[in-house]
Design a protein around this motif. Structure first.
Motif, PDB file in Angstrom:
ATOM      1  N   PRO A 138       5.294  -0.930 -15.891  1.00 39.07           N
ATOM      2  CA  PRO A 138       4.183  -0.718 -16.785  1.00 39.07           C
ATOM      3  C   PRO A 138       2.774  -0.514 -16.144  1.00 39.07           C
ATOM      4  N   ALA A 139       1.913   0.432 -16.747  1.00 42.13           N
ATOM      5  CA  ALA A 139       0.491   0.559 -16.533  1.00 42.13           C
ATOM      6  C   ALA A 139      -0.353  -0.542 -16.240  1.00 42.13           C
ATOM      7  N   ALA A 140      -1.298  -0.790 -15.434  1.00 49.72           N
ATOM      8  CA  ALA A 140      -2.393  -1.742 -15.365  1.00 49.72           C
ATOM      9  C   ALA A 140      -3.075  -1.718 -16.764  1.00 49.72           C
ATOM     10  N   LYS A 141      -3.276  -2.968 -17.201  1.00 49.31           N
ATOM     11  CA  LYS A 141      -4.197  -2.983 -18.491  1.00 49.31           C
ATOM     12  C   LYS A 141      -5.682  -2.658 -17.942  1.00 49.31           C
ATOM     13  N   GLU A 142      -6.380  -1.942 -18.769  1.00 47.86           N
ATOM     14  CA  GLU A 142      -7.830  -1.245 -18.343  1.00 47.86           C
ATOM     15  C   GLU A 142      -8.547  -2.719 -17.848  1.00 47.86           C
ATOM     16  N   SER A 143      -8.374  -3.950 -18.506  1.00 47.62           N
ATOM     17  CA  SER A 143      -9.261  -5.082 -17.959  1.00 47.62           C
ATOM     18  C   SER A 143      -8.909  -5.529 -16.493  1.00 47.62           C
ATOM     19  N   GLU A 144      -7.551  -5.064 -16.096  1.00 54.11           N
ATOM     20  CA  GLU A 144      -7.208  -5.161 -14.771  1.00 54.11           C
ATOM     21  C   GLU A 144      -7.029  -4.007 -13.712  1.00 54.11           C
ATOM     22  N   SER A 145      -7.824  -3.042 -14.176  1.00 52.80           N
ATOM     23  CA  SER A 145      -7.488  -1.635 -13.446  1.00 52.80           C
ATOM     24  C   SER A 145      -8.409  -1.438 -12.415  1.00 52.80           C
ATOM     25  N   GLY A 146      -8.228  -0.653 -11.495  1.00 54.49           N
ATOM     26  CA  GLY A 146      -8.795  -0.218 -10.186  1.00 54.49           C
ATOM     27  C   GLY A 146      -8.747   0.885  -9.986  1.00 54.49           C
ATOM     28  N   ARG A 147     -10.099   1.762  -9.330  1.00 60.67           N
ATOM     29  CA  ARG A 147      -9.854   3.395  -9.269  1.00 60.67           C
ATOM     30  C   ARG A 147     -10.893   3.690  -8.045  1.00 60.67           C
ATOM     31  N   VAL A 148     -10.275   4.821  -7.392  1.00 62.89           N
ATOM     32  CA  VAL A 148     -11.169   5.023  -6.450  1.00 62.89           C
ATOM     33  C   VAL A 148     -12.034   6.106  -6.937  1.00 62.89           C
ATOM     34  N   VAL A 149     -13.540   5.965  -6.910  1.00 62.77           N
ATOM     35  CA  VAL A 149     -14.641   6.896  -7.596  1.00 62.77           C
ATOM     36  C   VAL A 149     -15.418   7.862  -6.628  1.00 62.77           C
ATOM     37  N   SER A 150     -15.285   7.405  -5.029  1.00 66.89           N
ATOM     38  CA  SER A 150     -15.833   8.509  -4.510  1.00 66.89           C
ATOM     39  C   SER A 150     -15.096   8.321  -2.903  1.00 66.89           C
ATOM     40  N   ALA A 151     -15.352   9.533  -2.319  1.00 65.72           N
ATOM     41  CA  ALA A 151     -14.771   9.425  -0.822  1.00 65.72           C
ATOM     42  C   ALA A 151     -15.775  10.321  -0.126  1.00 65.72           C
ATOM     43  N   THR A 152     -16.171  10.003   1.239  1.00 67.12           N
ATOM     44  CA  THR A 152     -17.053  10.807   2.139  1.00 67.12           C
ATOM     45  C   THR A 152     -16.406  10.692   3.373  1.00 67.12           C
ATOM     46  N   ASN A 153     -16.590  11.873   3.955  1.00 67.77           N
ATOM     47  CA  ASN A 153     -15.890  12.188   5.202  1.00 67.77           C
ATOM     48  C   ASN A 153     -16.870  11.701   6.359  1.00 67.77           C
ATOM     49  N   GLY A 154     -16.438  11.189   7.397  1.00 63.76           N
ATOM     50  CA  GLY A 154     -16.929  10.785   8.442  1.00 63.76           C
ATOM     51  C   GLY A 154     -16.314  11.511  10.035  1.00 63.76           C
ATOM     52  N   ARG A 155     -16.805  10.657  10.975  1.00 62.96           N
ATOM     53  CA  ARG A 155     -16.091  11.295  12.191  1.00 62.96           C
ATOM     54  C   ARG A 155     -14.844  10.987  12.447  1.00 62.96           C
ATOM     55  N   ASN A 156     -14.495   9.783  12.360  1.00 63.91           N
ATOM     56  CA  ASN A 156     -12.979   9.149  12.696  1.00 63.91           C
ATOM     57  C   ASN A 156     -12.581   8.424  11.215  1.00 63.91           C
ATOM     58  N   ALA A 157     -13.430   8.378  10.281  1.00 57.68           N
ATOM     59  CA  ALA A 157     -12.795   7.712   9.116  1.00 57.68           C
ATOM     60  C   ALA A 157     -13.440   8.344   7.932  1.00 57.68           C
ATOM     61  N   VAL A 158     -12.926   7.862   6.717  1.00 61.09           N
ATOM     62  CA  VAL A 158     -13.392   8.219   5.611  1.00 61.09           C
ATOM     63  C   VAL A 158     -13.865   7.008   4.676  1.00 61.09           C
ATOM     64  N   LYS A 159     -15.062   7.201   4.399  1.00 65.66           N
ATOM     65  CA  LYS A 159     -15.681   6.053   3.563  1.00 65.66           C
ATOM     66  C   LYS A 159     -15.363   6.100   2.032  1.00 65.66           C
ATOM     67  N   VAL A 160     -14.706   5.142   1.384  1.00 71.79           N
ATOM     68  CA  VAL A 160     -14.076   5.185  -0.067  1.00 71.79           C
ATOM     69  C   VAL A 160     -14.852   4.124  -0.688  1.00 71.79           C
ATOM     70  N   THR A 161     -15.062   4.616  -1.966  1.00 68.48           N
ATOM     71  CA  THR A 161     -15.560   3.626  -2.944  1.00 68.48           C
ATOM     72  C   THR A 161     -14.845   3.160  -3.964  1.00 68.48           C
ATOM     73  N   LEU A 162     -14.249   2.048  -4.406  1.00 65.45           N
ATOM     74  CA  LEU A 162     -13.513   1.649  -5.250  1.00 65.45           C
ATOM     75  C   LEU A 162     -14.421   0.714  -6.494  1.00 65.45           C
ATOM     76  N   ARG A 163     -13.680   1.164  -7.704  1.00 62.48           N
ATOM     77  CA  ARG A 163     -14.228   0.494  -8.829  1.00 62.48           C
ATOM     78  C   ARG A 163     -13.234  -0.333  -9.562  1.00 62.48           C
ATOM     79  N   ALA A 164     -13.393  -1.864  -9.643  1.00 60.30           N
ATOM     80  CA  ALA A 164     -12.332  -2.634 -10.282  1.00 60.30           C
ATOM     81  C   ALA A 164     -12.918  -3.353 -11.446  1.00 60.30           C
ATOM     82  N   ASN A 165     -12.057  -3.697 -12.347  1.00 57.94           N
ATOM     83  CA  ASN A 165     -12.238  -4.561 -13.447  1.00 57.94           C
ATOM     84  C   ASN A 165     -11.598  -5.843 -13.114  1.00 57.94           C
ATOM     85  N   ALA A 166     -11.143  -6.058 -12.019  1.00 58.64           N
ATOM     86  CA  ALA A 166     -10.456  -7.430 -11.691  1.00 58.64           C
ATOM     87  C   ALA A 166      -9.770  -7.375 -10.227  1.00 58.64           C
ATOM     88  N   ALA A 167      -9.315  -8.599  -9.812  1.00 55.29           N
ATOM     89  CA  ALA A 167      -8.719  -8.460  -8.565  1.00 55.29           C
ATOM     90  C   ALA A 167      -7.490  -7.690  -8.493  1.00 55.29           C
TER      91      ALA A 167
END
Length: 893
Positions: free
Chosen positions: A802-831
């Motif tokens: 099943p799909a996660a309920k919207e009230s329990e969802s989490g998504r990646v919303v942005s990503a920025t490249n660095g020298r040795n890593a990528v910085k990722v921002t997540l937005r979650a509605n629950a744990a």
């Protein structure tokens, strides 16, 4: 049962997967996918012999097909590297996506069930996969809404992989369950899905004969004349792929499965006239379909007609047509009814309509076929009465066919029935076959019953009880006789036996003791199948069935005067018993000579230990695997010993199976247990080998306390098998042995029989085998970037869940490249938990699993294993605490 693998950085970085599309919408969800056809299989590569058909449909008719793969094949071999378990699953998924892509198939739905060892048992497969697998298949069908479903052979035919059987049974069940609002109703009430009824259902393959070339579909002659089998010729050229035949394209696709040794598959014939058809056997249809014997039935679109394509002069797409007999078992001179129902599409009327019912010559049909005027979305029906004649052949399948005539075109459908006298008699079934027959009855698919010829084995020169199951299918009490007509070399304690007072609908078993009176008769696949006849009489006639007895080799294992020294050398007096011939082919390419591959074996026992001495002639040494890779023994030269302690096992999970590689990269032999009660290291077993020019000897000592249960000294199941490889690419070519049948390594009932005169197991040793130890780790789709990218593209949750309920969802919303890593921002509605992969045109450049404690925005870094290449993205799999999933993807900026 299944566990996620949370860290596959090294493997993921090494594999170049399908890159993400450069043009990527950050948050706009793709519309739900709508498939035209869906293939359901157990492992990557199960669809590989249908790709010629799927490719033609895609190129010629824009048919969008998908594949459900229940497991990722983690239990298979690996000819290209050391990966196993989930890491091998990741590799095999990549191979499958590459292979099916050559036929225009993009969607592969992995269900994350565990792939364990080779078994021929569907019940064991069902036990290991668990109760939720059907629910997942039904969910995928309701989500993707395919009009045509394709699958494998559900019957326990000899050698048919139990995983394949079970996958096919799940597909057949899903064909009906997906349309039933009472099946998994929470998918409708909680997930917003709707019931969906696929139009047509097919099994891959066909039982019968055909010619090769462009007439292969027209010349197919089914073993059961009432069965509908359609063929799609593989010799047609592809206009989009340079004029190659589709058989050639299919072969190129199959070579993508390098881990399974398929990269060395030979070319197909270059002459199209030497190429045959992909055949498909129809199980059921809710729509009209081409009439057998017509030109339309031999066209490449025959499987699609009525569901996705419309042949000239036929009724509109969306028309439903059903023929339903009141009973499947019909009796001579006993009338039954047949109801024909036609339903017009929701957007188009059929107008004045009528149906004509056809039955075999001599059968009496009565009733009006007037269906009235059928308006759009409305139904018309007619009921006929049919009476088979006195001379209708008992046991034969007959076709009842209805032709629909409307103002908008014509349609055809049919059903099988089986002629039966009042009482039917047949040889007792093997447990797997009996379970299959019960499944066909409970599901209501009697057209699939009787696909397996009943067989029972008995040892050469030995005896066994053979039960004849007598069933009263009439409405009155019956009495009569059962007679056996055995072939030369077999005798029974009685030729005929009575039964009496058998109530309507009841069954009874009439026992006979059958003996192989001529032990010189051939055994195994060298001629060991001996058909005979059972005739059962009743008040209104007799029924005849033709089962078979299969002779397996037998031996007596003597007690050694002293325990043999396990040194790879046959010492004087160590093995007093006969030399067993283990040179008979059971699978693969025949040995070119005795020097190429042949062997003998001797067995003895002392105290509580079995000793085996195996002499093998082999002129070419296969790949010397490292001792650390002592597994999947069929990839190189090896000797396998199989033991069924009491000779009664339904599958190998209650047996002992051990293999010895006579030489490793380091030199000494190694031993392993495979596909048995305790897969893994061969603990307690001692082995030694001697390798010389053109030969090797293997000696082993097997403590009987390591077997899953006390040995029955009067009936020990025994087999000795040799796997021969003449290449260095981790592929085997030939399999020889003592008791030889196709797929015999998984069929304990077809192993030879040994007695141990004088041996008695310890009194306190249990006869009941312990619970089997079976691998239970499968790759999670959350750890597969390919599955995540597909989930984003088709806007569906992972693994048939099943799909996660919207009230329990989490998504990646942005990503920025660095020298040795990528910085990722997540937005979650629950744990929840996020599985993050940095992807580019070359594959995976980094990954990380992050636990999110609650609602809000979280920023994390994903370390890179290399610099990112073209079109970098981050794809994320979100696992809600309640178990639902969601996939999302953003560009790396």
């Amino acid at each position: 049962m299944k566990r996620s693998l949370y860290a596959l950085v090294a493997v993921a970085a090494a594999l170049a997967f399908v890159p993400a599309a450069p043009a990527l919408a950050e948050h706009a969800p793709a519309p739900p996918i709508d498939l035209d056809a869906l293939f359901v299989g157990a492992h990557p590569d199960d669809e590989a012999f249908s790709l010629s058909t799927l490719g033609q449909w895609n190129e010629d008719h824009k048919i969008r097909a998908g594949v459900v793969t229940v497991t990722r094949g983690e239990g298979g071999g690996n000819a290209v590297g050391p990966e196993e378990g989930p890491a091998l699953g990741l590799l095999r998924e990549a191979e499958e996506r590459t292979a099916v892509g050559k036929a225009g198939v993009r969607e592969v739905f992995n269900l994350d069930d565990v792939d364990f060892y080779y078994t021929v048992s569907a019940p064991l497969t069902d036990q290991i996969w668990g109760d939720d697998t059907l629910e997942k298949v039904v969910r995928v069908v309701r989500q993707t809404r395919p009009e045509v479903m394709l699958t494998m052979d559900p019957a326990p035919s000899p050698g048919n992989h139990g995983n394949h059987q079970q996958a096919a049974r799940l597909a057949v069940e899903a064909f009906y369950a997906a349309a039933d609002p009472k099946a998994f109703p929470e998918q409708l009430t909680r997930e917003g899905l709707r019931p969906f009824a696929p139009a047509r259902l097919f099994l891959g393959g066909g039982r019968g004969t055909s010619q090769v070339g462009p007439t292969c579909a027209a010349t197919f002659r089914p073993t059961n004349p009432a069965q509908n089998v359609y063929g799609v010729w593989s010799g047609r050229p592809s206009q989009s792929q340079g004029g190659k035949t589709w058989a050639t394209i299919e072969r190129e696709a199959q070579r993508s499965y390098a881990s399974q040794g398929w990269a060395v598959f030979p070319d197909v014939p270059s002459d199209p006239a030497q190429l045959g058809c992909d055949f498909f056997t129809q199980v059921d249809s809710r729509v009209p379909f081409p009439e057998p014997g017509s030109a339309a039935a031999t066209a490449p679109t025959a499987i699609l007609d009525g569901a996705l394509t419309r042949a000239a002069g036929t009724v509109p797409l969306g028309t439903l047509l059903d023929l339903r007999p009141s009973t499947f078992d019909v009796r001579p001179r006993t009338a039954f009814t047949v109801k024909v129902t036609a339903t017009a599409p929701s957007g188009e009327p059929l107008g004045r309509s009528s149906a004509v019912l056809r039955a075999p010559q001599g059968w009496v049909v009565s009733g009006s076929g007037d269906l009235g005027r059928i308006a759009q979305g409305r139904t018309g029906s007619a009921t006929f009465t049919v009476t088979p004649p006195q001379g209708a052949s008992a046991g034969d399948r007959a076709r009842l066919a209805a032709t629909l005539t409307t103002e908008r075109g014509r349609g055809y459908t049919d059903r099988q029935v089986e002629v039966s006298p009042a009482v039917r008699g047949g040889q007792q079934l093997l447990p797997q076959v009996a379970q299959y027959e019960k499944w066909t009855a409970e599901l209501g698919v009697p057209q699939l019953r009787g696909l397996v010829t009943p067989v029972l084995t008995l040892p050469s020169g030995g005896s066994r009880q053979v039960g004849v199951v007598v069933t009263n299918v009439s409405g009155a009490t019956q009495s009569g006789t059962v007679r056996l007509d055995l072939p030369a070399g077999f005798t029974a304690d009685r030729a005929e036996a009575p039964y009496s007072g058998l109530a309507a609908g009841a069954s009874t078993t009439v026992p006979f003791t059958v003996t192989n009176s001529d032990p010189s008769l051939k055994t195994s696949n060298q001629g060991g199948d001996y058909a005979y006849t059972i005739t059962t009489t009743s008040a209104d006639g007799s029924s005849v069935s033709k089962p078979a007895l299969e002779l397996v080799p037998a031996t007596a294992i003597p007690q050694a005067a002293a325990a043999p020294a396990v040194d790879g050398v046959e010492g004087d007096g160590e093995y007093a018993g006969p030399a067993l011939d283990i040179s008979r082919l059971w699978e693969g390419t025949a040995c070119s000579s005795a020097a190429d591959c042949s062997g003998t074996a001797k067995v003895s026992w002392r105290d509580d230990t079995l000793f085996l001495m195996v002499h093998v002639k082999d002129d070419v040494v296969g790949t010397r695997l490292p001792a650390s890779d002592c597994k999947r023994h069929w990839r190189t030269d090896s000797v396998e010993v199989t033991l069924d302690p009491r000779g009664t096992s339904e599958n190998t999970s209650t047996t002992f199976k051990a293999a010895v590689l006579p030489v490793t990269a380091e030199g000494p032999p190694c031993a392993l247990r495979d596909a048995d009660n305790h897969q893994g290291p061969a603990t307690g077993m001692r082995v030694a080998s001697k390798v010389s020019a053109g030969a090797y000897d293997v000696e082993m000592a097997i403590p009987m306390e390591t077997l899953p249960g006390a040995v029955d000294p009067a009936h020990l199941g025994l087999n000795i098998l040799v796997y021969d490889s003449d290449t260095q690419d981790k592929t085997g070519q030939t399999r020889i042995g003592w008791s030889t049948w196709g797929g015999v390594q998984g069929d304990p009932y077809r192993w030879g029989v040994a007695t141990l005169p004088g041996y008695q197991p310890p009194a306190d040793r249990p006869t009941t085998p312990p619970d089997p130890v079976i691998p239970d780790t499968g790759l999670s789709s959350l750890d597969s970037p390919q599955s995540l990218e597909q989930a984003v593209r088709v806007h569906l949750p992972l693994a048939g869940g099943p799909a996660a309920k919207e009230s329990e969802s989490g998504r990646v919303v942005s990503a920025t490249n660095g020298r040795n890593a990528v910085k990722v921002t997540l937005r979650a509605n629950a744990a929840g938990k996020a599985h993050l992969f940095v992807r580019d045109d070359q594959g995976t450049a980094g990954s990380r699993v992050v636990t999110v404690s609650g609602k809000g925005t979280t920023t994390v870094t994903v370390p890179l294993t290399r610099a990112t290449g073209g079109h970098p993205t981050v794809v994320a799999g979100w696992q809600a605490t309640s178990g639902g999933t969601l996939a999302s993807q953003v560009r790396v900026r």
